[in-house]
Write a protein that holds these residues in place. Structure first.
Motif, PDB file in Angstrom:
ATOM      1  N   ASN A 137       0.810  -1.218   0.000  1.00  0.00           N
ATOM      2  CA  ASN A 137       0.000   0.000   0.000  1.00  0.00           C
ATOM      3  C   ASN A 137       0.846   1.273   0.000  1.00  0.00           C
ATOM      4  O   ASN A 137       0.337   2.361  -0.271  1.00  0.00           O
ATOM      5  CB  ASN A 137      -0.937   0.023   1.213  1.00  0.00           C
ATOM      6  N   CYS A 138       2.145   1.134   0.317  1.00  0.00           N
ATOM      7  CA  CYS A 138       3.018   2.303   0.263  1.00  0.00           C
ATOM      8  C   CYS A 138       3.237   2.785  -1.166  1.00  0.00           C
ATOM      9  O   CYS A 138       3.803   3.856  -1.381  1.00  0.00           O
ATOM     10  CB  CYS A 138       4.361   1.999   0.927  1.00  0.00           C
ATOM     11  N   TYR A 139       2.762   2.030  -2.157  1.00  0.00           N
ATOM     12  CA  TYR A 139       2.893   2.441  -3.554  1.00  0.00           C
ATOM     13  C   TYR A 139       1.619   3.058  -4.110  1.00  0.00           C
ATOM     14  O   TYR A 139       1.538   3.319  -5.310  1.00  0.00           O
ATOM     15  CB  TYR A 139       3.320   1.247  -4.414  1.00  0.00           C
ATOM     16  N   ILE A 140       0.613   3.260  -3.246  1.00  0.00           N
ATOM     17  CA  ILE A 140      -0.594   3.953  -3.696  1.00  0.00           C
ATOM     18  C   ILE A 140      -0.912   5.107  -2.750  1.00  0.00           C
ATOM     19  O   ILE A 140      -0.587   5.073  -1.567  1.00  0.00           O
ATOM     20  CB  ILE A 140      -1.805   3.006  -3.822  1.00  0.00           C
ATOM     21  N   GLN A 141      -1.560   6.123  -3.303  1.00  0.00           N
ATOM     22  CA  GLN A 141      -1.781   7.363  -2.563  1.00  0.00           C
ATOM     23  C   GLN A 141      -2.926   7.266  -1.558  1.00  0.00           C
ATOM     24  O   GLN A 141      -2.839   7.814  -0.459  1.00  0.00           O
ATOM     25  CB  GLN A 141      -2.043   8.505  -3.547  1.00  0.00           C
ATOM     26  N   ASP A 142      -3.991   6.580  -1.919  1.00  0.00           N
ATOM     27  CA  ASP A 142      -5.195   6.536  -1.083  1.00  0.00           C
ATOM     28  C   ASP A 142      -5.586   5.082  -0.834  1.00  0.00           C
ATOM     29  O   ASP A 142      -5.913   4.353  -1.783  1.00  0.00           O
ATOM     30  CB  ASP A 142      -6.332   7.282  -1.790  1.00  0.00           C
ATOM     31  N   VAL A 180      14.575  13.915   9.242  1.00  0.00           N
ATOM     32  CA  VAL A 180      14.842  14.955   8.254  1.00  0.00           C
ATOM     33  C   VAL A 180      13.588  15.473   7.549  1.00  0.00           C
ATOM     34  O   VAL A 180      13.663  16.449   6.812  1.00  0.00           O
ATOM     35  CB  VAL A 180      15.847  14.447   7.199  1.00  0.00           C
ATOM     36  N   ARG A 181      12.443  14.839   7.770  1.00  0.00           N
ATOM     37  CA  ARG A 181      11.224  15.336   7.133  1.00  0.00           C
ATOM     38  C   ARG A 181      10.015  14.917   7.969  1.00  0.00           C
ATOM     39  O   ARG A 181      10.081  13.994   8.772  1.00  0.00           O
ATOM     40  CB  ARG A 181      11.093  14.839   5.695  1.00  0.00           C
ATOM     41  N   GLY A 182       8.931  15.617   7.745  1.00  0.00           N
ATOM     42  CA  GLY A 182       7.692  15.304   8.445  1.00  0.00           C
ATOM     43  C   GLY A 182       6.802  14.395   7.616  1.00  0.00           C
ATOM     44  O   GLY A 182       7.187  13.894   6.563  1.00  0.00           O
ATOM     45  N   LEU A 183       5.615  14.191   8.100  1.00  0.00           N
ATOM     46  CA  LEU A 183       4.613  13.388   7.423  1.00  0.00           C
ATOM     47  C   LEU A 183       3.396  14.251   7.128  1.00  0.00           C
ATOM     48  O   LEU A 183       3.167  15.231   7.816  1.00  0.00           O
ATOM     49  CB  LEU A 183       4.215  12.193   8.301  1.00  0.00           C
ATOM     50  N   PRO A 184       2.611  13.935   6.114  1.00  0.00           N
ATOM     51  CA  PRO A 184       2.725  12.750   5.266  1.00  0.00           C
ATOM     52  C   PRO A 184       3.815  12.880   4.211  1.00  0.00           C
ATOM     53  O   PRO A 184       4.231  13.984   3.862  1.00  0.00           O
ATOM     54  CB  PRO A 184       1.350  12.672   4.608  1.00  0.00           C
ATOM     55  N   PHE A 185       4.250  11.732   3.724  1.00  0.00           N
ATOM     56  CA  PHE A 185       5.161  11.672   2.584  1.00  0.00           C
ATOM     57  C   PHE A 185       4.299  11.393   1.361  1.00  0.00           C
ATOM     58  O   PHE A 185       3.786  10.282   1.198  1.00  0.00           O
ATOM     59  CB  PHE A 185       6.195  10.561   2.794  1.00  0.00           C
ATOM     60  N   ASP A 186       4.114  12.401   0.537  1.00  0.00           N
ATOM     61  CA  ASP A 186       3.224  12.289  -0.618  1.00  0.00           C
ATOM     62  C   ASP A 186       3.814  13.078  -1.782  1.00  0.00           C
ATOM     63  O   ASP A 186       3.624  14.292  -1.884  1.00  0.00           O
ATOM     64  CB  ASP A 186       1.828  12.810  -0.274  1.00  0.00           C
ATOM     65  N   PRO A 187       4.546  12.419  -2.688  1.00  0.00           N
ATOM     66  CA  PRO A 187       5.201  13.113  -3.791  1.00  0.00           C
ATOM     67  C   PRO A 187       4.243  13.708  -4.818  1.00  0.00           C
ATOM     68  O   PRO A 187       4.659  14.555  -5.613  1.00  0.00           O
ATOM     69  CB  PRO A 187       6.066  12.020  -4.442  1.00  0.00           C
ATOM     70  N   ILE A 188       2.982  13.268  -4.812  1.00  0.00           N
ATOM     71  CA  ILE A 188       2.011  13.868  -5.723  1.00  0.00           C
ATOM     72  C   ILE A 188       1.640  15.264  -5.224  1.00  0.00           C
ATOM     73  O   ILE A 188       1.604  16.230  -5.975  1.00  0.00           O
ATOM     74  CB  ILE A 188       0.751  12.994  -5.858  1.00  0.00           C
ATOM     75  N   LYS A 189       1.392  15.372  -3.931  1.00  0.00           N
ATOM     76  CA  LYS A 189       1.038  16.668  -3.349  1.00  0.00           C
ATOM     77  C   LYS A 189       2.259  17.558  -3.153  1.00  0.00           C
ATOM     78  O   LYS A 189       2.139  18.786  -3.157  1.00  0.00           O
ATOM     79  CB  LYS A 189       0.317  16.456  -2.014  1.00  0.00           C
ATOM     80  N   ASP A 190       3.421  16.954  -2.958  1.00  0.00           N
ATOM     81  CA  ASP A 190       4.661  17.706  -2.740  1.00  0.00           C
ATOM     82  C   ASP A 190       5.758  17.162  -3.649  1.00  0.00           C
ATOM     83  O   ASP A 190       6.580  16.336  -3.229  1.00  0.00           O
ATOM     84  CB  ASP A 190       5.085  17.608  -1.273  1.00  0.00           C
ATOM     85  N   ILE A 204       7.573   5.578  -6.581  1.00  0.00           N
ATOM     86  CA  ILE A 204       6.752   6.666  -6.035  1.00  0.00           C
ATOM     87  C   ILE A 204       6.034   6.096  -4.823  1.00  0.00           C
ATOM     88  O   ILE A 204       5.093   5.315  -4.945  1.00  0.00           O
ATOM     89  CB  ILE A 204       5.722   7.184  -7.060  1.00  0.00           C
ATOM     90  N   GLN A 205       6.492   6.476  -3.637  1.00  0.00           N
ATOM     91  CA  GLN A 205       5.953   5.891  -2.414  1.00  0.00           C
ATOM     92  C   GLN A 205       5.191   6.934  -1.595  1.00  0.00           C
ATOM     93  O   GLN A 205       5.408   8.136  -1.729  1.00  0.00           O
ATOM     94  CB  GLN A 205       7.079   5.288  -1.576  1.00  0.00           C
ATOM     95  N   PHE A 206       4.339   6.423  -0.705  1.00  0.00           N
ATOM     96  CA  PHE A 206       3.462   7.272   0.104  1.00  0.00           C
ATOM     97  C   PHE A 206       3.408   6.735   1.535  1.00  0.00           C
ATOM     98  O   PHE A 206       3.323   5.523   1.744  1.00  0.00           O
ATOM     99  CB  PHE A 206       2.042   7.282  -0.468  1.00  0.00           C
ATOM    100  N   SER A 207       3.423   7.635   2.496  1.00  0.00           N
ATOM    101  CA  SER A 207       3.169   7.232   3.875  1.00  0.00           C
ATOM    102  C   SER A 207       1.660   7.225   4.118  1.00  0.00           C
ATOM    103  O   SER A 207       0.904   7.904   3.421  1.00  0.00           O
ATOM    104  CB  SER A 207       3.840   8.202   4.851  1.00  0.00           C
ATOM    105  N   HIS A 208       1.241   6.448   5.102  1.00  0.00           N
ATOM    106  CA  HIS A 208      -0.169   6.407   5.490  1.00  0.00           C
ATOM    107  C   HIS A 208      -0.268   6.400   7.008  1.00  0.00           C
ATOM    108  O   HIS A 208       0.637   5.937   7.701  1.00  0.00           O
ATOM    109  CB  HIS A 208      -0.850   5.166   4.910  1.00  0.00           C
ATOM    110  N   THR A 209      -1.374   6.894   7.497  1.00  0.00           N
ATOM    111  CA  THR A 209      -1.560   7.048   8.939  1.00  0.00           C
ATOM    112  C   THR A 209      -2.234   5.817   9.551  1.00  0.00           C
ATOM    113  O   THR A 209      -2.792   4.969   8.848  1.00  0.00           O
ATOM    114  CB  THR A 209      -2.448   8.268   9.231  1.00  0.00           C
TER     115      THR A 209
END
Length: 254
Positions: A137-142, A180-190, A204-209
């Protein structure tokens, strides 16, 4: 990078990883399959801790099992050795090729479906007794739509076992020594998160809560049965015993 293109990019990245010897893209051997048929096996959803045996149905023979983003020839052969009826769904051609190769070598039947898990899953309601998803799931945004789809295609009493990244890997530097960085990790939004990075190396990876990963399963109508934590398996976070992954077992009400 756009919301419409990143999954295709990730599929190409994973194809590349598999061809260069990626750990999670190497199918099990014939000998390992034979041992699994004799009941000697362990399955991983996260880097190091095996899935507890009681997460599986006592009798797996004839059970309909979906390997969700679970290509690579590692989990699905074990289900086949248990006597389950397997379907593997993945977007990576190389990962699916691994499963096809093992099924052909060991002569068991396997349904192979290539598709994008960010879209509605191409399966009827109440199709599966069990869904297995290693960390993916770290490879999808939602992830919320995916949980709803899983609940839809599970039979009453069906189970979802899944490996999840808890986000800690995204806040530290390469040496895992500094935040070195905060969350979320979202390369689409940032998009700045990808600046100077080789996409073919990391994808392209994404963090999730916790709310989307765990509460999201509850909101989709599933109920937790069990869960555990795991580490990276190497690196400083692992050496310090800091968990970076979760695994959960959830069940759909009868």
């Amino acid at each position: 990078m756009t919301e419409n293109s990143y999954t295709a990019t990730n599929a190409k990245v994973i194809d590349h990883w598999v061809k260069t010897g990626w750990q999670w893209g190497q199918p099990i051997s014939h000998e390992a399959y034979q041992r699994a048929q004799a009941g000697e096996w362990k399955m991983l959803l996260t880097p190091t801790k095996p899935v507890p045996r009681n997460w599986f149905f006592q009798d797996m023979a004839g059970r309909q099992v979906l390997g969700l983003a679970s290509g690579g020839g590692q989990q699905m052969p074990l289900f086949a050795a248990m006597g389950a009826v397997g379907t593997v769904f993945d977007l990576s051609s190389a990962q699916l090729a691994g499963d096809r190769a093992v099924a052909a070598r060991e002569q068991y039947s396997l349904t192979v479906v290539q598709g994008d898990m960010t879209k509605p899953l191409p399966f009827a309601d109440a199709s599966f007794d069990l869904i297995c998803q290693p960390v993916a799931n770290c490879y999808i945004q939602d992830v919320l739509p995916l949980w709803r789809e899983c609940a839809r295609i599970l039979k009453p009493g069906g189970r979802l076992m899944v490996g999840l990244d808890n986000g800690l890997n995204y806040i530290v530097d390469e040496a895992e020594e500094k935040i070195v960085r905060g969350l979320p990790f979202d390369p689409i939004k940032d998009p700045a998160l990808l600046a100077g990075k080789d996409v073919m190396e990391d994808g392209i990876q994404f963090s999730h809560t916790l709310e989307t990963q765990l509460r999201g399963q509850l909101q989709a109508g599933l109920q937790f049965v069990d869960m555990y934590e795991d580490t990276n398996g190497d690196g400083r976070l692992d050496a310090l015993g800091i968990p970076s992954f979760w695994a959960t077992l959830a069940e759909k009400g009868a």
